[in-house]
Scaffold this motif. Structure first.
Motif, PDB file in Angstrom:
ATOM      1  N   GLU A 570      41.606  32.568  30.640  1.00  0.00           N
ATOM      2  CA  GLU A 570      41.820  32.235  32.038  1.00  0.00           C
ATOM      3  C   GLU A 570      43.173  32.748  32.515  1.00  0.00           C
ATOM      4  O   GLU A 570      44.110  32.860  31.717  1.00  0.00           O
ATOM      5  N   TYR A 571      43.279  33.056  33.792  1.00  0.00           N
ATOM      6  CA  TYR A 571      44.570  33.466  34.329  1.00  0.00           C
ATOM      7  C   TYR A 571      44.642  33.109  35.812  1.00  0.00           C
ATOM      8  O   TYR A 571      43.642  32.921  36.489  1.00  0.00           O
ATOM      9  N   TRP A 572      45.894  33.024  36.292  1.00  0.00           N
ATOM     10  CA  TRP A 572      46.181  32.702  37.696  1.00  0.00           C
ATOM     11  C   TRP A 572      47.263  33.651  38.201  1.00  0.00           C
ATOM     12  O   TRP A 572      48.167  34.036  37.451  1.00  0.00           O
ATOM     13  N   HIS A 584      42.457  33.327  40.886  1.00  0.00           N
ATOM     14  CA  HIS A 584      42.160  32.550  39.688  1.00  0.00           C
ATOM     15  C   HIS A 584      40.912  33.089  39.016  1.00  0.00           C
ATOM     16  O   HIS A 584      39.914  33.386  39.682  1.00  0.00           O
ATOM     17  N   HIS A 585      40.989  33.234  37.685  1.00  0.00           N
ATOM     18  CA  HIS A 585      39.838  33.628  36.873  1.00  0.00           C
ATOM     19  C   HIS A 585      39.639  32.555  35.819  1.00  0.00           C
ATOM     20  O   HIS A 585      40.554  32.263  35.040  1.00  0.00           O
ATOM     21  N   PRO A 586      38.470  31.915  35.753  1.00  0.00           N
ATOM     22  CA  PRO A 586      38.322  30.749  34.877  1.00  0.00           C
ATOM     23  C   PRO A 586      38.362  31.044  33.399  1.00  0.00           C
ATOM     24  O   PRO A 586      38.857  30.242  32.620  1.00  0.00           O
ATOM     25  N   GLY A 587      37.850  32.200  32.955  1.00  0.00           N
ATOM     26  CA  GLY A 587      37.833  32.488  31.517  1.00  0.00           C
ATOM     27  C   GLY A 587      36.843  31.593  30.789  1.00  0.00           C
ATOM     28  O   GLY A 587      35.963  30.951  31.365  1.00  0.00           O
TER      29      GLY A 587
END
Length: 982
Positions: A570-572, A584-587
């Motif tokens: 995940e990343y923000w 935002h990417h949940p991963g």
């Protein structure tokens, strides 16, 4: 004369190592002394003595920190760490006290302790009792106080103990070997009640209540309640009253359809049918009842759903065992919290939400007081509305006037106290539990990226880019003109220093940076380093389950924005000045994903490559990766692997390091990402040079053998996997962690093992073996001889991927290693190193000793491994700053950069260079406290102190100018007159 100057240089090194201006202490550094998030069952107002009129706020937090807080300003009066590391503890913490008693009692796992309520001093302690699951403080009819503890030993054996409140002496104990699950204790009408759960054939539990004689502990009457249809686990029990005011036991079924109440000592069970509001599913039911003596047995049932909450008030008849509903409280949207308090013979309930607080009596539904509440936020970034839980204190000032103090725990983890709706203070307890931190510049990254783009463009494109940038900068010209008076006052009059300026402006020295911290509960926060670590903004990125922690891979900046990467993919993207989420990417799409690694491609972009539990790397998009990129991974067995990235989208295995049999990898450390080297050699006193072994790819690896109690350290070349150096330590305490730090050409680590104390006995060196904590430092050189580049000195090209060997297979590129060990007074939980812009300033080693509760900066020259052993230094060594080796490293008080503060365990420190070569910024954090400061290893040679008389200097220059202007005509006239006379 030269020898005397050398001695003066040596004597001045320790004092210069941490020289700071006296007026900067407690101004350039900051300390957030935290407690952790308060728990609802261990937080209460309490008078520290019977004669005291004011109450203090006591709590035992989720970090197992016990503390007393002043309700007036939120300052900590005292605190005690009951467990060194809360992450290793899963037991329930307990805290209790009798009204007006000067002692409070805590229980964590197998230890019961009594503390002075006023100053936090230990009164007595009892260990080895088994895990404590209930702790009650009761007062007999004659006023004598005693402590009743319910402990659970291995299996389901429960032990009830009666302890003397003054000494902790065990007066009697009752052991329950029936196989029942011990649950709790209660005291009613002079009789103890031991409550347990007895399993049934239908996977339910019956509640078993045993009456105990308070003098002998002998069982007299046993009552069994038919609760097996509702009670399926310990979570089904909602409340157990501990005194004769509320001797109630309340339980519910797993679907929250029915709440049942029993007055302890009676067989009658009252049922309460739960009525759903708006067809919402109930998430939680909480019971609130008074604990004070002499008040009616009234209690509140609080129902909480995802979208709303409501409550019901009930009155219990202790004689008949009946429970009667008094009135309902209306449904309010969002989360809320109730608290119980008493004044005289009245019971009050306070209701706190995100927008208001209300007060009502337990005997009538009319609202006695209502106060609007302003939401709590930072820099416009508000937290989610609501309150997690609260405790209150009510004082009646007449028939219709009340003073209500409520301590609220917010969704952010912060602790706020309201007095009649007005916020008195907010403690940033959400900062506890930091797992990652990084320094970022408030501004300037965009400029650096533009300059880098200009340097890679042709001359015409670069000129146009620079012209547009200069035109764009003209927008700031009016503001710059308006700031001139402020800059004059700051720089000339010395009224305002850079770290006292409000806002996000950057000072010219690079002291005003932002520290971005991520907590284990999924919260991201920004701290203003130049303003005493003040919280700028706070935002919740994700919700983490209670028994888990957020694992953060890294925090970095990209195109002027924050990039937060988690280990699950995940990343923000976050605005660094406001904390607002941009992307935002949940991963979480790869099941066996261990972490994700960010690497640079050939054009400066970033690729995200996944690493799995087995130590392998995932495929990456077809892109031209930067040549020479290598990633080191570790699998769950401890094997290290080096992967070389190629352009065919699949990594290639370059090398593999497998620990020796029965060895486990304990520590892995690499050189810091920002580790500039100012000189490739070390100048000796005789003007010769020892060349440093400078390899950016070296790794320090420490392994332990639990069976043999040994530890082995390795220095590896991560490009080839070659072992450059190894050391074996015997009789090691393998239960303790090995902390290490690496920089330039040296590595330092702390270990508990056998040490060799070398002392001089006449003309012989006699080794004396002992055991203790050591700080070991090893320095790597290309050769042991001065002015020699080693076996590779004659080679024009060299690659560590293909080591050069002799005809006998011996490698020629191994470094010459000098090592030395120093005895230290206790374990070290943190090792780090200062960093400066150019690396010219000698480095200092930062370490934290829990026994001293201090952060210490050790000058690198003091622990130089080349210090002469068993003899005095020669004049050439004195010129280098070397002095005679002593096995014991005594910490100079000047090295303590935390001054007189008592800091709880720090686990990691991040450093960042300022714009001054002399100064490094330091931010250290643990699972509770945080500390930040500025460190000048050899003094602030390029910075004037606050006490420097700038106004006096300007006045002197102006006076000289005026004097020169006045005297110049007079001198000229005198010279002319003299010439005429001659």
């Amino acid at each position: 004369m030269r020898f005397c100057y050398a001695w003066l240089l040596v004597l001045s090194i320790p004092s210069l190592a941490l020289a700071i201006f006296a007026d900067e202490a407690y101004h350039i550094d900051y300390h957030h002394a935290l407690l952790g998030t308060p728990q609802p069952h261990t937080t209460f107002f309490h008078r520290p003595s019977a004669i005291s009129k004011a109450s203090l706020l006591y709590t035992l937090s989720d970090k197992f920190v016990l503390g007393a807080v002043n309700p007036k300003d939120g300052s900590i009066i005292w605190r005690q760490r009951l467990v060194d590391k809360a992450s290793n503890e899963t037991g329930k913490a307990l805290l209790n006290a009798a009204d007006g008693d000067n002692t409070i009692y805590s229980a964590v796992n197998e230890e019961i302790q009594a503390w002075d309520a006023a100053d936090g001093r230990s009164v007595w302690e009892l260990r080895g009792t088994g895990r404590t699951i209930a702790l009650e403080v009761l007062t007999a009819d004659g006023g004598q106080k005693f402590v009743i503890a319910l402990n659970k030993e291995e299996g389901k054996t429960g032990i009830v103990r009666k302890l003397a409140a003054e000494t902790g002496e065990v007066l009697w104990e009752l052991k329950d070997d029936s196989g029942d699950t011990p649950l709790g204790l209660s005291f009613s009408k002079g009789i103890f009640h031991y409550i347990s759960l007895r399993p049934t054939l239908l996977n339910g539990y019956k509640i078993r209540i045993a009456a105990l004689d308070p003098l002998t502990g002998v069982q007299s009457v046993i009552t069994t309640l038919s609760s097996d249809h509702e009670v399926t686990s310990l979570d089904s029990i909602l409340f157990i009253g501990n005194n004769h005011v509320s001797p109630l036991i309340v339980w519910t079924d797993k679907d929250f359809k029915t709440v049942k109440v029993n007055v302890i000592g009676k067989k009658h069970v009252s049922s309460i049918n739960v009525r759903l509001k708006n067809d919402e599913e109930i998430n939680r039911i909480t019971i609130h009842a008074p604990h004070a003596v002499g008040v009616p047995s009234h209690f509140l049932v609080h129902y909480q759903t995802r979208l709303s909450h409501w409550a019901e008030i009930y009155h219990a008849n202790l004689e008949s065992g009946a429970v009667e509903k008094a009135f309902d409280l209306p449904t309010i949207g969002g989360p809320g919290a109730f608290a119980t308090s008493t004044h005289g013979t009245n019971v009050y309930f306070t209701r706190n939400t995100g927008f208001e607080g209300t007060l009502l009596s337990s005997v009538q539904s009319d609202i006695l007081g209502r106060w609007p509440v302003r939401s709590h936020g930072h820099s416009g970034s508000e937290d989610r509305q609501g309150v997690i839980h609260a405790v209150s204190e009510v004082v009646a000032k007449g028939e219709s006037k009340f003073a209500v103090r409520s301590a609220l725990v917010l969704p952010s983890g912060d602790w706020k106290l309201l007095q009649n709706g007005k916020t008195l203070w907010v403690r940033p307890e959400g900062l506890a539990g930091i797992v990652a931190a990084a320094f970022v510049e408030p501004s300037g990254e965009a400029l650096a990226e533009e300059l880098a783009l200009e340097s890679h463009s042709n001359i015409f494109t670069a000129y146009l880019c620079r012209l547009r940038r200069h035109v764009r900068d003209l927008r700031h010209f009016p503001g710059w003109v308006q700031s001139l008076p402020f800059r004059i006052r700051r720089n000339v009059l010395g009224q305002i220093s850079p770290f006292e300026v409000q806002g996000h402006a950057v000072d010219g020295f690079g002291f005003r940076k932002i520290v971005i911290v991520a907590t284990e509960r999924g919260r991201l926060m920004g701290l203003d380093v130049g303003n005493q670590g003040e919280l700028m903004w706070s935002t919740q990125l994700l919700d983490v389950p209670v028994q888990q922690k957020w694992e953060v891979a890294n925090i970095e900046t990209e195109k002027g924005e924050l990039l937060i990467r988690g280990k699950k993919g995940e990343y923000w993207r976050i605005e660094k000045l406001t904390g607002k989420t941009i992307q935002h990417h949940p991963g979480g799409f790869v099941a066996d994903l261990k972490t994700a690694v960010s690497v640079l491609d050939a054009i400066g972009g970033k690729l995200l490559i996944s690493a799995h539990d087995d130590g392998s790397l995932g495929d990456y998009p077809e892109a031209k990766v930067r040549e020479g990129t290598l990633i080191v991974t570790q699998d769950i067995q401890g094997t290290l692997r080096g992967w070389s990235l190629t352009n065919d989208a699949r990594p290639a295995l370059a090398w593999e390091f497998v620990p020796a049999p029965y060895e486990t990898v304990a520590t892995i450390v690499a050189r810091p990402a920002n580790d500039p080297v100012a000189s490739i050699g070390k100048a000796l006193g005789d003007r010769n040079v020892l060349y440093k072994f400078l390899n950016p790819n070296i790794l320090f690896v420490a392994t332990v053998n639990f069976a043999a109690s040994t530890a082995t350290t390795y220095i590896l070349d991560s490009a080839s996997g070659q072992i450059l150096h190894t050391t074996l330590h015997s009789n090691v305490d393998t239960s303790r962690s090995i902390t290490a730090v690496m920089s330039e050409n040296w590595v330092a680590y702390s270990i508990f093992s056998d040490i060799i104390d070398i002392s001089q006995d006449g003309s012989k060196l006699v080794p004396q073996q002992s055991k203790g904590f050591q700080l070991v430092i090893s320095e790597l050189f290309e050769s042991q001889y001065p002015n020699d580049r080693g076996s590779l000195g004659s080679l024009q090209n060299f690659s560590s991927t293909y080591p050069v060997t002799t005809t006998r297979g011996e490698t020629l590129d191994l470094p010459y290693v000098v090592s030395q060990a120093y005895s230290i007074p206790g374990p070290i939980t943190l090792l780090s190193v200062t960093s400066t812009v150019q690396g010219i300033t000698p480095r200092s080693i930062l370490c934290f000793l829990p026994s001293l509760k201090s952060l210490i900066s050790i000058p690198r020259s003091v622990v130089d491994p080349r210090r002469p052993v068993g003899r005095d230094p020669v004049p050439a060594e004195l010129e280098e700053g070397l002095f005679r080796y002593t096995a014991l490293l005594e910490f100079d008080p000047k090295w303590v950069i935390s001054h007189k503060r008592d800091i709880l365990r720090l686990l990691k420190a991040v450093t960042s260079p300022s714009r001054l070569e002399s100064t490094s910024l330091v931010f250290a954090f643990g699972d509770v406290d945080i500390f930040g400061t500025r460190v000048a290893p050899i003094g602030g040679f390029d910075l004037l102190g606050k006490g420097f008389g700038k106004l006096q200097l300007v006045g002197t220059v102006v006076a000289l100018a005026l004097g020169t202007g006045v005297l110049a005509p007079m001198v000229r006239k005198k010279q002319i007159d003299g010439r005429w006379k001659t």
